[in-house]
Design a protein around this motif. Sequence first.
Motif, PDB file in Angstrom:
ATOM      1  N   LEU A 120       0.833  -1.166   0.073  1.00  9.66           N
ATOM      2  CA  LEU A 120      -0.025  -0.039   0.067  1.00  9.66           C
ATOM      3  C   LEU A 120       0.825   1.067   0.122  1.00  9.66           C
ATOM      4  O   LEU A 120       1.694   1.528   0.990  1.00  9.66           O
ATOM      5  N   THR A 121       0.616   1.930  -0.973  1.00 12.25           N
ATOM      6  CA  THR A 121       1.604   3.345  -1.271  1.00 12.25           C
ATOM      7  C   THR A 121       1.398   4.264  -0.505  1.00 12.25           C
ATOM      8  O   THR A 121       2.165   5.296  -0.375  1.00 12.25           O
ATOM      9  N   GLY A 122      -0.032   4.683   0.034  1.00 12.40           N
ATOM     10  CA  GLY A 122      -0.132   5.734   0.610  1.00 12.40           C
ATOM     11  C   GLY A 122      -0.455   6.887  -0.153  1.00 12.40           C
ATOM     12  O   GLY A 122      -0.893   8.025   0.134  1.00 12.40           O
ATOM     13  N   ASP A 123      -0.454   6.713  -1.670  1.00 16.66           N
ATOM     14  CA  ASP A 123      -0.645   7.536  -2.731  1.00 16.66           C
ATOM     15  C   ASP A 123      -2.166   7.360  -3.358  1.00 16.66           C
ATOM     16  O   ASP A 123      -2.181   6.223  -3.821  1.00 16.66           O
ATOM     17  N   ILE A 124      -3.047   8.518  -3.404  1.00 14.50           N
ATOM     18  CA  ILE A 124      -4.262   8.346  -4.077  1.00 14.50           C
ATOM     19  C   ILE A 124      -4.211   8.859  -5.405  1.00 14.50           C
ATOM     20  O   ILE A 124      -3.643   9.538  -6.004  1.00 14.50           O
ATOM     21  N   ALA A 125      -4.989   7.837  -6.343  1.00 16.02           N
ATOM     22  CA  ALA A 125      -4.701   8.122  -7.929  1.00 16.02           C
ATOM     23  C   ALA A 125      -6.033   7.836  -8.539  1.00 16.02           C
ATOM     24  O   ALA A 125      -6.777   6.959  -7.934  1.00 16.02           O
ATOM     25  N   VAL A 126      -6.152   8.385  -9.646  1.00 17.92           N
ATOM     26  CA  VAL A 126      -7.373   8.040 -10.609  1.00 17.92           C
ATOM     27  C   VAL A 126      -6.804   7.435 -11.970  1.00 17.92           C
ATOM     28  O   VAL A 126      -5.647   8.016 -12.277  1.00 17.92           O
ATOM     29  N   ILE A 127      -7.596   7.175 -12.598  1.00 17.56           N
ATOM     30  CA  ILE A 127      -6.951   6.393 -14.098  1.00 17.56           C
ATOM     31  C   ILE A 127      -7.623   7.544 -15.234  1.00 17.56           C
ATOM     32  O   ILE A 127      -9.131   7.512 -15.112  1.00 17.56           O
ATOM     33  N   ASP A 128      -7.048   8.264 -15.726  1.00 15.95           N
ATOM     34  CA  ASP A 128      -7.582   9.234 -16.658  1.00 15.95           C
ATOM     35  C   ASP A 128      -7.395   8.924 -18.135  1.00 15.95           C
ATOM     36  O   ASP A 128      -6.130   8.847 -18.561  1.00 15.95           O
ATOM     37  N   GLU A 129      -8.433   8.296 -18.918  1.00 16.42           N
ATOM     38  CA  GLU A 129      -7.971   7.676 -20.289  1.00 16.42           C
ATOM     39  C   GLU A 129      -6.824   6.881 -20.435  1.00 16.42           C
ATOM     40  O   GLU A 129      -5.886   7.076 -20.991  1.00 16.42           O
ATOM     41  N   GLY A 130      -6.897   5.965 -19.578  1.00 16.34           N
ATOM     42  CA  GLY A 130      -5.546   5.048 -19.471  1.00 16.34           C
ATOM     43  C   GLY A 130      -4.345   5.475 -18.809  1.00 16.34           C
ATOM     44  O   GLY A 130      -3.586   4.645 -18.720  1.00 16.34           O
ATOM     45  N   ALA A 131      -4.292   6.694 -18.447  1.00 19.39           N
ATOM     46  CA  ALA A 131      -2.859   7.144 -17.745  1.00 19.39           C
ATOM     47  C   ALA A 131      -3.347   7.330 -16.221  1.00 19.39           C
ATOM     48  O   ALA A 131      -4.478   8.028 -15.919  1.00 19.39           O
ATOM     49  N   TYR A 132      -2.428   6.953 -15.225  1.00 16.77           N
ATOM     50  CA  TYR A 132      -2.781   7.352 -13.794  1.00 16.77           C
ATOM     51  C   TYR A 132      -2.426   8.752 -13.492  1.00 16.77           C
ATOM     52  O   TYR A 132      -1.416   9.261 -14.179  1.00 16.77           O
ATOM     53  N   ARG A 133      -3.192   9.239 -12.614  1.00 20.44           N
ATOM     54  CA  ARG A 133      -3.124  10.707 -12.193  1.00 20.44           C
ATOM     55  C   ARG A 133      -2.977  10.568 -10.778  1.00 20.44           C
ATOM     56  O   ARG A 133      -3.872  10.170 -10.041  1.00 20.44           O
ATOM     57  N   ILE A 134      -1.823  11.241 -10.270  1.00 22.57           N
ATOM     58  CA  ILE A 134      -1.711  11.019  -8.754  1.00 22.57           C
ATOM     59  C   ILE A 134      -2.426  12.279  -8.139  1.00 22.57           C
ATOM     60  O   ILE A 134      -2.099  13.315  -8.583  1.00 22.57           O
ATOM     61  N   LEU A 135      -3.357  12.079  -7.110  1.00 28.37           N
ATOM     62  CA  LEU A 135      -4.133  13.315  -6.628  1.00 28.37           C
ATOM     63  C   LEU A 135      -3.343  13.855  -5.499  1.00 28.37           C
ATOM     64  O   LEU A 135      -3.587  15.056  -4.962  1.00 28.37           O
ATOM     65  N   GLY A 136      -2.604  12.823  -4.741  1.00 28.91           N
ATOM     66  CA  GLY A 136      -1.922  13.349  -3.354  1.00 28.91           C
ATOM     67  C   GLY A 136      -1.858  12.289  -2.667  1.00 28.91           C
ATOM     68  O   GLY A 136      -1.834  11.087  -3.031  1.00 28.91           O
ATOM     69  N   ARG A 137      -1.759  12.472  -1.258  1.00 31.28           N
ATOM     70  CA  ARG A 137      -1.401  11.321  -0.472  1.00 31.28           C
ATOM     71  C   ARG A 137      -2.451  11.081   0.746  1.00 31.28           C
ATOM     72  O   ARG A 137      -2.957  12.021   1.033  1.00 31.28           O
ATOM     73  N   ALA A 138      -2.594  10.114   0.968  1.00 32.40           N
ATOM     74  CA  ALA A 138      -3.519   9.534   2.129  1.00 32.40           C
ATOM     75  C   ALA A 138      -3.560  10.315   3.396  1.00 32.40           C
ATOM     76  O   ALA A 138      -4.426  10.705   4.238  1.00 32.40           O
ATOM     77  N   SER A 139      -2.078  10.532   3.846  1.00 27.14           N
ATOM     78  CA  SER A 139      -1.546  11.098   5.064  1.00 27.14           C
ATOM     79  C   SER A 139      -1.292  12.469   4.838  1.00 27.14           C
ATOM     80  O   SER A 139      -0.451  12.714   3.957  1.00 27.14           O
ATOM     81  N   ILE A 140      -1.818  13.300   5.611  1.00 24.65           N
ATOM     82  CA  ILE A 140      -1.293  14.728   6.058  1.00 24.65           C
ATOM     83  C   ILE A 140       0.217  14.729   6.448  1.00 24.65           C
ATOM     84  O   ILE A 140       0.837  15.677   6.367  1.00 24.65           O
ATOM     85  N   ASP A 141       0.413  13.656   7.286  1.00 23.95           N
ATOM     86  CA  ASP A 141       2.019  13.718   7.780  1.00 23.95           C
ATOM     87  C   ASP A 141       3.021  13.505   6.860  1.00 23.95           C
ATOM     88  O   ASP A 141       4.245  13.301   7.388  1.00 23.95           O
ATOM     89  N   ILE A 142       2.607  13.160   5.657  1.00 22.22           N
ATOM     90  CA  ILE A 142       3.671  12.898   4.549  1.00 22.22           C
ATOM     91  C   ILE A 142       4.073  14.244   4.049  1.00 22.22           C
ATOM     92  O   ILE A 142       3.057  14.693   3.207  1.00 22.22           O
ATOM     93  N   ILE A 143       5.381  14.748   3.920  1.00 25.61           N
ATOM     94  CA  ILE A 143       5.510  16.048   3.148  1.00 25.61           C
ATOM     95  C   ILE A 143       6.504  15.657   2.085  1.00 25.61           C
ATOM     96  O   ILE A 143       7.363  15.053   2.422  1.00 25.61           O
ATOM     97  N   LYS A 144       6.395  16.253   1.050  1.00 27.12           N
ATOM     98  CA  LYS A 144       7.328  16.084  -0.124  1.00 27.12           C
ATOM     99  C   LYS A 144       7.996  17.651  -0.529  1.00 27.12           C
ATOM    100  O   LYS A 144       7.225  18.383  -1.061  1.00 27.12           O
ATOM    101  N   SER A 145       9.240  17.860  -0.199  1.00 30.03           N
ATOM    102  CA  SER A 145       9.651  19.002  -0.207  1.00 30.03           C
ATOM    103  C   SER A 145      10.980  18.938  -1.218  1.00 30.03           C
ATOM    104  O   SER A 145      11.963  18.092  -0.842  1.00 30.03           O
ATOM    105  N   GLY A 146      11.248  19.526  -2.378  1.00 29.79           N
ATOM    106  CA  GLY A 146      12.219  19.254  -3.200  1.00 29.79           C
ATOM    107  C   GLY A 146      12.501  18.020  -3.617  1.00 29.79           C
ATOM    108  O   GLY A 146      13.698  17.717  -3.771  1.00 29.79           O
ATOM    109  N   GLY A 147      11.492  17.148  -3.478  1.00 28.74           N
ATOM    110  CA  GLY A 147      11.852  15.712  -3.946  1.00 28.74           C
ATOM    111  C   GLY A 147      12.061  14.826  -2.559  1.00 28.74           C
ATOM    112  O   GLY A 147      12.217  13.591  -2.696  1.00 28.74           O
ATOM    113  N   TYR A 148      12.339  15.446  -1.286  1.00 29.29           N
ATOM    114  CA  TYR A 148      12.713  14.700  -0.152  1.00 29.29           C
ATOM    115  C   TYR A 148      11.499  14.316   0.404  1.00 29.29           C
ATOM    116  O   TYR A 148      10.410  15.303   0.557  1.00 29.29           O
ATOM    117  N   LYS A 149      11.255  13.280   0.874  1.00 25.58           N
ATOM    118  CA  LYS A 149       9.967  12.836   1.629  1.00 25.58           C
ATOM    119  C   LYS A 149      10.357  13.066   3.101  1.00 25.58           C
ATOM    120  O   LYS A 149      11.083  12.479   3.701  1.00 25.58           O
TER     121      LYS A 149
END
Length: 493
Positions: free
Chosen positions: A374-403
Amino acid sequence: MTWFPSLNHGGKATALVDGDRSLTYEELNDTVTRVIDGLLNGVDSLDEERVAFLYPASFDFAALIIGVVAAGGIAVPLSVHASVSELSHCLSVAGVKRLLLPSGMRSVALDEICEALGVEQLAVEDLPEAGAPKASPLTAEQGALIVFTSGTTGKPKGVVHTVASVSAMVTSLIEAWGWAETDVIPLFLPLHHVHGIVNILLCALWRGAAVDLYTRFDAEQLCRKVAADRYSVFMAVPTIYVKLISYLKTLDENYCDQVTEGFANMRLNVSGSAACPVPLFDEWEALTSQRFLERYGMTELGMALSNPYEGERRPGHVGQPLPGVVIKRVSESGEDITDPDMPGELAVKSRTAFREYWGNPESTEKAFVDGWFLTGDIAVIDEGAYRILGRASIDIIKSGGYKLSALEIEATLLEHPDVSEVAVIGVPDDEWGEIVAAAVVLGCPVSEDSLVQFSRERMSGYKVPRKWVFADALPRNALGKVTKPSLSAWFEG
Ligand code: MCA
Ligand code: AMP
């Protein structure tokens, strides 16, 4: 199990360039062999000994990451930006007994923690010349690499990749993104994460391509080489492309054209590790005619989704599963989601997936449901391609590529005697994706500067909150839990 086919051939082709020095594959092979012999020192396998190292991007780093694995050990590359307490955590979690580092990286504080943990510190050149017997063959399930990653609980966990999962990560990307021996790539990303280690360094060296080493991202130095058409492939996080665009805007027109032409002439520009905003995708294309290949990955999985190398690359989308990756989406209650438009958490099975969190069976067990990670990332499939909407947890921050883990940062700030309560969130930022923001309730008055100073001594610079708000109390729900989403408004403006 095969490990590093390109080294077996040796050869006069350039493997690595560090400033004005370069190393051929034959020389890299010799250095790796020295590392293997020195580490083994008479035995025929390190039997998954965790050998840590604290080297900047260098010939020694490359020789260690390949050599430790070839000797049957698990390579534990540590961040050269980490605080001593962060290093202490990694060394003790992984049960490290040998830490290799250049003498310039040693410090009194590090000496103290190494002594307390029984860790021997030595440089590559200190390894004995043992003339040891050949290393035993590797097995697929043997541990190869531990990379630390933040989660929604506790301090960073050590993600164990095996010889098989690392080899699968490398070979699948070589295939999917068309790596060739003629490729030349710059490496300026940190070397304690999969993006820099696997996608760039190991893929290039496995395939027999050349890597230019930079100890840090330096737009000026890098663009000089780009303008001279040195590179065929470029991989970075979105923040770096934002920084490059800002830098290009400072250049005179003629030189700027040379740099953008250098990017245009490459065969591939990859963006990943964090969401690439559509305006950034468009601006980069307008400047360089390159359409990013955006892909989605995770320390535990390597790369899972990718836009096609050949075919339509859609901005704001992360493409389709890479070969060997199976993906489904699940609801909060764990049911499979079939409606492509309905958001769901990505769950993944892949031959590139990790084996375990080192010494943490409980977290390992929780991470998988019926074999799906389970990745913790939320996504939809949009005409065959995945689109990431965000993360399930507010406690994970992505800053400049660092988690980053909000909880880890909060726990560190709470060590301050005058901090009574704290809540950390990520707030949107055009350059960094998100930046770390802290809402603090103080017991006694203390300045922002001194809290920054306190944080710097205990955590990597990129974890230190950039925005601070001081309050009399934090907003809480009926159960006493801080209502973090409502905090975003505190940091606006
Ligand atoms: C540096 N600073 C940061 C960050 N980086 N603050 C917040 N977030 C950051 N990411 C702070 C420093 O502490 C410093 O603060 C100030 O910014 C300038 O530091 P400097 O080192 O000069 O910055 P920089 O060299 O411009 O670094 C920015 C960077 C770097 C190049 C974007 O953050 C970076 O290399 N990020 C990539 C991380 C990465 O590779 N992640 C992949 C993991 P002060 O001056 O106050 O001290 S994800 C992964 O591996 C998965 C598998 C995947 O999908 O790829
Ligand atoms: P890490 O654990 O540091 O490897 O970071 C992995 C996380 O980075 C994923 O779980 C995602 O949240 C994020 N990530 C990586 N690539 C992308 C991308 N292309 N778009 C959005 N998020 C991404």
